[in-house]
Design a protein around this motif. Structure first.
Motif, mmCIF file in Angstrom:
data_model
loop_
_atom_site.group_PDB
_atom_site.id
_atom_site.type_symbol
_atom_site.label_atom_id
_atom_site.label_comp_id
_atom_site.label_asym_id
_atom_site.label_seq_id
_atom_site.Cartn_x
_atom_site.Cartn_y
_atom_site.Cartn_z
ATOM 1 N N ALA A 201 0.944 -1.260 0.130
ATOM 2 C CA ALA A 201 0.111 0.073 0.015
ATOM 3 C C ALA A 201 0.767 1.283 0.032
ATOM 4 N N LEU A 202 2.084 1.306 0.825
ATOM 5 C CA LEU A 202 2.958 2.355 0.699
ATOM 6 C C LEU A 202 3.593 2.637 -0.458
ATOM 7 N N LEU A 203 3.979 1.438 -1.445
ATOM 8 C CA LEU A 203 4.622 1.575 -2.575
ATOM 9 C C LEU A 203 3.530 1.943 -3.814
ATOM 10 N N ALA A 204 2.398 1.827 -3.534
ATOM 11 C CA ALA A 204 1.407 1.908 -4.505
ATOM 12 C C ALA A 204 1.314 3.288 -4.824
ATOM 13 N N GLU A 205 0.780 3.877 -6.197
ATOM 14 C CA GLU A 205 0.926 5.054 -6.787
ATOM 15 C C GLU A 205 -0.347 5.872 -6.303
ATOM 16 N N ASP A 206 0.071 7.089 -5.620
ATOM 17 C CA ASP A 206 -0.882 7.763 -5.070
ATOM 18 C C ASP A 206 -1.300 8.793 -6.276
ATOM 19 N N PRO A 207 -2.372 8.953 -6.571
ATOM 20 C CA PRO A 207 -2.977 9.923 -7.811
ATOM 21 C C PRO A 207 -2.700 11.233 -7.374
ATOM 22 N N SER A 208 -2.867 11.579 -6.075
ATOM 23 C CA SER A 208 -2.939 13.061 -5.451
ATOM 24 C C SER A 208 -1.458 13.456 -5.566
ATOM 25 N N LEU A 209 -0.432 12.744 -5.822
ATOM 26 C CA LEU A 209 0.996 13.208 -5.872
ATOM 27 C C LEU A 209 1.456 13.126 -7.332
ATOM 28 N N ARG A 210 0.655 12.945 -8.309
ATOM 29 C CA ARG A 210 1.192 12.707 -9.439
ATOM 30 C C ARG A 210 1.688 14.283 -10.124
ATOM 31 N N ARG A 211 1.071 15.151 -9.799
ATOM 32 C CA ARG A 211 1.528 16.507 -10.417
ATOM 33 C C ARG A 211 2.931 16.893 -9.721
ATOM 34 N N PHE A 212 3.379 16.304 -8.561
ATOM 35 C CA PHE A 212 4.633 16.571 -8.039
ATOM 36 C C PHE A 212 5.759 15.453 -8.545
#
Length: 100
Positions: free
Chosen positions: A40-51
């Motif tokens: 879960a920690l290594l999964a891609e977070d969509p809210s952090l995609r722009r950073f």
């Protein structure tokens, strides 16, 4: 002959002390599948995609940084060279004017 026996006994003693207990080895030596929390920690977070940094932008910035570093080092070397030659010229002018 006794020297050889003492030497082998000494070598076997060092050999036995240098062996490591397998239970004291860390887990990193073996492949362990990550758990659900790690996944879960290594999964891609969509809210952090722009950073997220983009490869092209990052490589361009690295190249610019490398060029700037080379330019600064070359400038410093040139300044050192100019100061050294001016000092040498001043020293030669002083010795020439002092000898006449």
């Amino acid at each position: 002959m006794a020297f050889l026996l003492n030497k082998t006994a000494l070598a076997s003693r060092f050999r036995s002390q240098s062996q490591v207990d397998p239970s004291s080895l860390s887990r990193r030596g073996f492949h362990v599948e990550p758990g659900t929390r790690e996944k879960a920690l290594l999964a891609e977070d969509p809210s952090l995609r722009r950073f997220r940094s983009h490869k092209k932008g990052v490589s361009r910035i690295k190249k610019i940084g490398d060029v700037l570093t080379i330019v600064v080092v070359a400038g410093c070397c040139y300044e050192i060279y100019v100061k050294a030659t001016m000092r040498e010229e001043a020293r030669q002018a002083k010795t020439a004017s002092g000898s006449t």
